[in-house]
Design an enzyme around this catalytic site. Structure first.
Site, PDB file in Angstrom:
ATOM      1  N   CYS A 121       0.826  -1.186  -0.043  1.00 53.92           N
ATOM      2  CA  CYS A 121       0.003  -0.087   0.066  1.00 53.92           C
ATOM      3  C   CYS A 121       0.705   1.363   0.179  1.00 53.92           C
ATOM      4  O   CYS A 121       1.259   1.533  -1.015  1.00 53.92           O
ATOM      5  CB  CYS A 121      -0.907   0.066   1.042  1.00 53.92           C
ATOM      6  N   HIS A 176      -3.630  -4.775   0.532  1.00 53.15           N
ATOM      7  CA  HIS A 176      -3.082  -5.366   1.604  1.00 53.15           C
ATOM      8  C   HIS A 176      -3.121  -6.727   1.530  1.00 53.15           C
ATOM      9  O   HIS A 176      -4.181  -7.209   2.067  1.00 53.15           O
ATOM     10  CB  HIS A 176      -3.801  -4.787   2.665  1.00 53.15           C
ATOM     11  N   GLU A 215      -1.678  -8.870   3.024  1.00 53.44           N
ATOM     12  CA  GLU A 215      -1.763  -9.422   4.294  1.00 53.44           C
ATOM     13  C   GLU A 215      -2.855  -9.929   4.931  1.00 53.44           C
ATOM     14  O   GLU A 215      -3.045 -10.678   5.762  1.00 53.44           O
ATOM     15  CB  GLU A 215      -0.853  -8.770   5.484  1.00 53.44           C
TER      16      GLU A 215
HETATM   17  N1  GLN Z   1      -1.829   6.744   2.983  1.00 52.35           N
HETATM   18  C1  GLN Z   1      -1.692   6.132   1.961  1.00 52.35           C
HETATM   19  C2  GLN Z   1      -3.162   6.205   1.128  1.00 52.35           C
HETATM   20  O1  GLN Z   1      -3.802   6.735   1.826  1.00 52.35           O
HETATM   21  C3  GLN Z   1      -1.701   4.546   2.132  1.00 52.35           C
HETATM   22  C4  GLN Z   1      -2.476   3.737   3.057  1.00 52.35           C
HETATM   23  C5  GLN Z   1      -2.073   2.661   3.537  1.00 52.35           C
HETATM   24  O2  GLN Z   1      -0.997   2.377   3.246  1.00 52.35           O
HETATM   25  N2  GLN Z   1      -3.256   1.743   3.994  1.00 52.35           N
HETATM   26  O3  GLN Z   1      -3.210   6.187  -0.116  1.00 52.35           O
END
Ligand code: GLN
Length: 565
Positions: free
Chosen positions: A383, A540, A542
């Protein structure tokens, strides 16, 4: 429907979540279908706005729920997706009742705590459990807390409806060993049982958490002093790996005792071979890899950290068990890299830049990605980690100096990571959680990429998005057809489509994207073909890793880390 209610005594954090997940796993092994419901007695509507450092990781469901991390434990043990409706908070219960009352749904009745609150709780539990043999309900918090009472009342009332033989109560309690005495004390647990009795509930099983095993003397004492049937007090000592817990319960015949209590026979004989083998590799690996997790940790301390990234930690363990290695995680503060450089990365077999928000430590994360790229060090970006990789590539390979994400630098000349205006409008219209992209989204992968190979090899390629359609939300499928992968999301910003071509020309391969109904392509995966393992995803992964079915990207990462140096 059979109901099992799990409550916690003496302290919070006693391990109810793992106990609930283990009970479910055991019932599955005897051939029953199981689901679990987590009750969080707080007023928050969900965990989305809660501080992960205080509350642990925010778990994301396929259908876009932001939930307490216990749902993650259930999925890891049960091996299938659990929907957001399986998390009940007091906030949700009251909101439902108030909305109904405001729209005239109660036809002039007085709406009261009893019976309306327990009725709504019961409705929700029945709704979650209707397609399963068992629903296990974990009531968050500790016995004696005021906010638990409506839930205990609802459980009791369900018992009346379903019949005593169809409801069992499990108390997970803590038995301290005070230093000055050096012996395990049962009194706090006796008092917890007394508190439960006050709600009209007598526990059928007591699981005794403690630093050590419960001995026979104390087992008998608890049985006698609290009127628990012989053989129904179980030892639940600390373990090296949470996956050991169902094996330990089974060693004391928990499964057959529980089925006996509910007048049921085993539908099949358990086969714990795979699970046991995985657990043993996690507990005693022959070789251990060192993985650096680069985040902003300064004022948190390593204690809370483990919980904030629990799914990433577990995914590494699952992948490690399949490769036959242990994985030791070292937390590297990105701010330390900003101050002292990347020397600290020299001893690792691989690094991960996990999800994150905000500007703190961002330059350190970008420096870590650069180090990994230039030194052939296995790198997995999750992410925010993908966003960091794209920024690094833009700055240092495409020569777009000062390229950045508008999350950190709204006035950057090269907003390679940005909020897409069309996306914002779309999201506002369909009203799913403001501007966040939450839950599972379909992506199409380019063949002949590492990412494609990994999803193929692990059997994770979906035909025609059957599963997405099950979630029944069209926007999750988008315009993607054919062979798809599904991963969960929780972010606001995206790779800016205006820069994709330039980045690709410079060698960064975007190996998968989600095509929205309006035709916009959202980049989901990127990789470097000539690197040992340099892979990042906007998702994600995970949240979709289980001991018996590790996440493809984690598997690829650990395999590469194992071959590094
Ligand atoms: N801050 C980033 C976004 O909002 C990544 C968010 C995250 O890693 N869950 O796009």
């Amino acid at each position: 429907m059979k109901l099992i209610v799990v409550v916690g005594g003496v302290i919070s954090g006693v391990g109810k979540g793992i106990a609930t997940a283990s009970i479910g796993k055991i019932l599955q092994q005897y051939g029953y279908s199981v689901t679990a419901v987590k009750i969080d007695p707080y007023i928050n509507f969900d965990a989305g706005t809660m501080r992960p450092t205080e509350h642990g990781e925010v778990w994301v469901t396929d259908d876009g729920g932001e939930i307490d991390q216990d749902l993650g434990n259930y999925e890891r043990f049960f091996g299938y997706e659990i929907p957001k409706k399986n998390n009940i908070t007091t906030g949700q219960v009251y909101r439902e009742l108030i909305d109904k009352e405001r729209s005239g749904g109660f036809l002039g009745q007085t709406v009261e705590v009893i019976p309306h609150v327990p009725n709504e709780i019961k409705r929700r539990i029945k709704e979650s459990g209707k397609d399963y043999d068992f629903v296990i309900v974990e009531i968050g918090g500790t016995l004696g807390e005021y906010q638990n009472l409506p839930y205990l009342f609802a459980a009791k009332s369900l018992e009346l409806e379903l019949g005593k033989e169809n409801v069992a109560y499990v108390l997970v309690s803590f038995l301290p060993i005070p230093h000055n005495i050096g012996e395990m004390k049962t009194k706090p647990t006796q008092l917890a049982i007394k508190l439960l009795n006050e709600a009209g509930i007598f526990p059928d099983f007591v699981l005794c958490r403690g630093r050590e095993r419960l001995d026979e003397v104390r087992r008998n004492k608890l049985e006698q002093n609290a009127n628990i049937a012989t053989g129904c007090v179980f030892s639940a000592p600390d373990v090296k790996s949470v996956y050991r817990v169902p094996l330990n319960f089974e060693a004391e015949k928990f499964g057959s005792k529980l089925l006996g209590r509910m007048n049921l026979e085993a539908k099949k004989q358990p086969d714990w071979n795979t699970w046991r083998k995985i657990t043993e590799t996690i507990e005693n690996p022959e070789k251990t890899l060192k993985i650096g997790m680069i985040g902003k940790y300064v004022d948190i301390g390593s204690f809370a950290l483990t919980d904030s990234y629990i799914s990433v930690n577990e995914s590494l363990k699952h992948a490690g068990a399949h490769v036959g290695v242990g994985v030791e995680i070292e937390w590297v503060d990105a701010k330390q890299i900003e101050k002292e450089g990347t020397d600290v990365l020299k001893d690792f077999n691989g690094i991960i830049v996990p999800g994150g928000f905000g500007g703190s430590g961002v330059e350190g994360k970008i420096a870590a990605v650069k180090y990994a790229r230039e030194n052939n060090l296995p790198f997995l970006g999750l992410c925010y980690g993908l966003q960091m990789a794209v920024i690094e590539y833009a700055r240092n390979v495409c020569n777009l100096g000062n390229a950045h994400t508008t999350e950190v630098e709204p006035k950057t000349p090269h907003p390679v990571i940005d909020i897409l205006p069309t996306q914002k409008a779309l999201m506002e219209k369909s009203e799913y959680g403001g501007t966040m992209r939450l839950g599972a989204y379909a992506a199409v992968l380019k063949e002949s990429t590492k990412v494609f190979d990994l999803y193929k090899k692990t059997g994770r390629l979906e035909k025609d998005g059957n599963k997405v359609i099950q979630i029944n939300e069209e926007f999750r499928l988008g315009k993607n057809t054919g062979t798809l992968v599904l991963e969960r999301h929780r972010h606001r910003y995206e790779v800016n489509p205006l820069y994709v071509e330039q980045l690709e020309k410079a060698g960064l391969v975007f190996g998968g994207f989600h095509t929205r109904h309006d035709g916009t392509n959202l980049m989901e995966f990127c990789e470097l073909p000539n690197h040992l393992f340099f892979v990042a995803t906007q998702a994600h992964p995970e949240f979709k890793s289980q001991p018996e079915d590790p996440s493809p990207l984690f598997l690829g990462f650990v395999e590469a880390a194992n071959s590094f140096k």
